[in-house]
Write a protein that holds these residues in place. Structure first.
Motif: not given
Length: 292
Positions: A170-171, A203-212
């Motif tokens: 995960l990290r 970009h932030c929303e893509e990051f949030w979606h991808t890590i979850r």
């Protein structure tokens, strides 16, 4: 229709064989872990007990008209094709809005498939046949115009709280996603786990979606800060890159995964980055200086 993980993994190997036959040249299919298919095969044969990591890869598609390249990023959850596939198409020849529209179209198309249907090859064909229209306005947008007005963008900063962040996989994923996207911030590992990500809203929303994705349950976005900017937003950034933040554990707990991170050190870190106000939002307690 329900299916076992073993059946899903067998179908994934079958689709990977098809992809390797479609893209036989070395480097055309870029696996995040080159051993992923082999480890899945060992798992299915019973010579590996632990469930192997998901198959993740990038395929670079060469579009003939116009002459452009599209990187298709693919993540196969263990239960794919009976659960949704994670796809994202990216091209340096598309701006953020065009890229968003392209991915919306691709996602809508993949959504028409029934559970159990393999769809990576179909996604490739859809991009080859339908992506040209998303590039049509490139020349107009890149031509200089005396009356062109500055484009306003939304700069976003997200403060994300998790009960803990321990797992190496995960990290690694968090750092890779943060570095792949044009975002800055940090990931504080341990208990609790805190992530700050800042950059353009898309970009932030893509990051949030991808890590979850697909099943990180004990995580929430506690606070967001949004600002309009006409530039690249560099002057709004509080961090210079996206890095892992390692602090001392509170107390002597050895290697046990139940230790708490030193929140005093974390508060000092926030102060250095002009973010002290977030401490109370994240933890519900007022910040106090360590030298008070």
């Amino acid at each position: 229709m329900s299916a076992s993980v073993n059946e899903s993994l067998q179908l994934q190997l079958l689709e990977m064989e098809m992809l390797f036959s479609m893209f036989p040249n070395q480097g055309e299919v870029k696996l995040d872990d080159v051993n992923a298919p082999r480890n899945i095969k060992r798992y299915l044969e019973g010579t590996r007990e632990a469930l192997p990591p998901k198959i993740e890869f990038v395929i670079t598609l060469q579009i003939e008209e116009p002459k452009v390249a599209i990187d298709l990023q693919v993540t196969m959850p263990h239960s794919y094709p009976y659960v949704a596939l994670q796809l994202f198409a990216r091209s340096s020849d598309l701006d953020r809005q065009q890229q968003l529209l392209l991915n919306n179209g691709l996602t809508s198309y993949i959504g028409t498939f029934d559970p159990g249907e393999l769809c990576v090859c179909a996604a490739i064909q859809w991009l080859q046949e339908n992506s040209a229209s998303y590039f049509l306005n490139r020349k107009l947008e890149h031509e200089p115009s005396a009356q062109a007005k500055p484009v306003k963008n939304t700069f976003l900063r997200m403060w994300i709280y998790s009960h803990h962040i321990y797992q190496q996989d995960l990290r690694k994923k968090i750092l890779e996603v943060g570095k792949r996207l044009d975002v800055t911030g940090f990931c504080m590992t341990g208990k609790p786990g805190i992530i700050c990500v800042e950059g353009f809203k898309e970009h932030c929303e893509e990051f949030w979606h991808t890590i979850r994705y697909p099943s990180w349950k004990h995580i929430s976005c506690k606070h967001t800060e949004s600002m309009e900017t006409e530039g690249n937003g560099r002057n709004l950034r509080l961090f210079h890159s996206f890095e892992e933040l390692l602090l001392e554990a509170h107390g002597d707990y050895g290697l046990r995964n139940d230790y708490h991170m030193n929140l005093g050190q974390f508060l000092e870190f926030l102060k250095k980055h002009k973010s002290e106000h977030v401490f109370q939002i994240l933890f519900g307690i007022e910040s106090k200086s360590s030298d008070a």
